[in-house]
Design a protein around this motif. Sequence first.
Motif, PDB file in Angstrom:
ATOM      1  N   GLU A   9       1.161  -1.485   0.004  1.00  0.00           N
ATOM      2  CA  GLU A   9       0.132   0.204   0.051  1.00  0.00           C
ATOM      3  C   GLU A   9       0.995   1.259  -0.170  1.00  0.00           C
ATOM      4  O   GLU A   9       0.485   2.013  -0.269  1.00  0.00           O
ATOM      5  CB  GLU A   9      -0.859   0.316   0.891  1.00  0.00           C
ATOM      6  N   GLN A  12       2.051   1.413  -3.747  1.00  0.00           N
ATOM      7  CA  GLN A  12       1.142   2.259  -4.258  1.00  0.00           C
ATOM      8  C   GLN A  12       1.202   3.477  -4.146  1.00  0.00           C
ATOM      9  O   GLN A  12       0.624   4.579  -5.143  1.00  0.00           O
ATOM     10  CB  GLN A  12      -0.029   1.389  -4.134  1.00  0.00           C
ATOM     11  N   GLN A  13       0.891   4.025  -3.281  1.00  0.00           N
ATOM     12  CA  GLN A  13       0.749   5.861  -3.146  1.00  0.00           C
ATOM     13  C   GLN A  13       1.941   6.313  -3.151  1.00  0.00           C
ATOM     14  O   GLN A  13       1.860   7.507  -3.633  1.00  0.00           O
ATOM     15  CB  GLN A  13       0.333   5.896  -0.856  1.00  0.00           C
ATOM     16  N   GLU A  15       3.929   5.556  -6.030  1.00  0.00           N
ATOM     17  CA  GLU A  15       3.304   5.468  -7.047  1.00  0.00           C
ATOM     18  C   GLU A  15       2.458   6.754  -7.974  1.00  0.00           C
ATOM     19  O   GLU A  15       3.154   7.362  -8.754  1.00  0.00           O
ATOM     20  CB  GLU A  15       4.007   3.933  -7.791  1.00  0.00           C
ATOM     21  N   SER A  16       2.271   6.804  -6.786  1.00  0.00           N
ATOM     22  CA  SER A  16       0.569   7.531  -7.209  1.00  0.00           C
ATOM     23  C   SER A  16       0.877   8.664  -7.657  1.00  0.00           C
ATOM     24  O   SER A  16       0.945   9.802  -8.222  1.00  0.00           O
ATOM     25  CB  SER A  16      -0.589   7.343  -6.519  1.00  0.00           C
ATOM     26  N   LYS A  17       1.933   9.595  -6.316  1.00  0.00           N
ATOM     27  CA  LYS A  17       2.549  10.510  -6.098  1.00  0.00           C
ATOM     28  C   LYS A  17       3.114  10.844  -7.294  1.00  0.00           C
ATOM     29  O   LYS A  17       3.188  12.189  -7.298  1.00  0.00           O
ATOM     30  CB  LYS A  17       2.694  11.357  -4.655  1.00  0.00           C
ATOM     31  N   GLU A  19       3.576   9.476  -9.957  1.00  0.00           N
ATOM     32  CA  GLU A  19       2.789   9.739 -11.315  1.00  0.00           C
ATOM     33  C   GLU A  19       1.912  11.382 -11.485  1.00  0.00           C
ATOM     34  O   GLU A  19       1.867  12.181 -12.947  1.00  0.00           O
ATOM     35  CB  GLU A  19       1.393   9.201 -11.958  1.00  0.00           C
ATOM     36  N   GLU A  20       2.006  11.708 -10.120  1.00  0.00           N
ATOM     37  CA  GLU A  20       1.316  13.113  -9.810  1.00  0.00           C
ATOM     38  C   GLU A  20       1.735  14.161 -10.593  1.00  0.00           C
ATOM     39  O   GLU A  20       1.347  15.071 -10.606  1.00  0.00           O
ATOM     40  CB  GLU A  20      -0.245  12.849  -9.081  1.00  0.00           C
ATOM     41  N   GLN A  23       2.623  14.306 -14.030  1.00  0.00           N
ATOM     42  CA  GLN A  23       1.571  14.400 -15.150  1.00  0.00           C
ATOM     43  C   GLN A  23       1.695  16.579 -14.531  1.00  0.00           C
ATOM     44  O   GLN A  23       0.726  16.947 -15.202  1.00  0.00           O
ATOM     45  CB  GLN A  23       0.421  13.765 -14.359  1.00  0.00           C
TER      46      GLN A  23
END
Length: 107
Positions: A9, A12-13, A15-17, A19-20, A23
Amino acid sequence: MNKRPTKAETRQQLESKIEEFIQQGGEIKSVESGASGLEDGNYNRNSFVFGYPKEERTPTTKEMAAIDARRRAKTVSKPSHSFSRKPKKKIIYDDFGEPVREVWLEE
């Protein structure tokens, strides 16, 4: 009781940060391994002890001597008792190791 996030988890957090961040126009630079801990090409020795310079130690010889003196003062020898000790039994043996008689000795 709150449940702690697992490693998956947490990954995953992150990786999402990341990617954000990308972007939104952020850029990730590649840095050599260990380069972030270098200052002018050398390791900063003070950073290994949480960033503080080396401190002088306080001599404690006087304090230790005072503690030892108090400790010695507490250990007072026991006063001798007014009553005598109990008599002890001593066995007298003959030349062949056989017990001959018992004698009570007072000390």
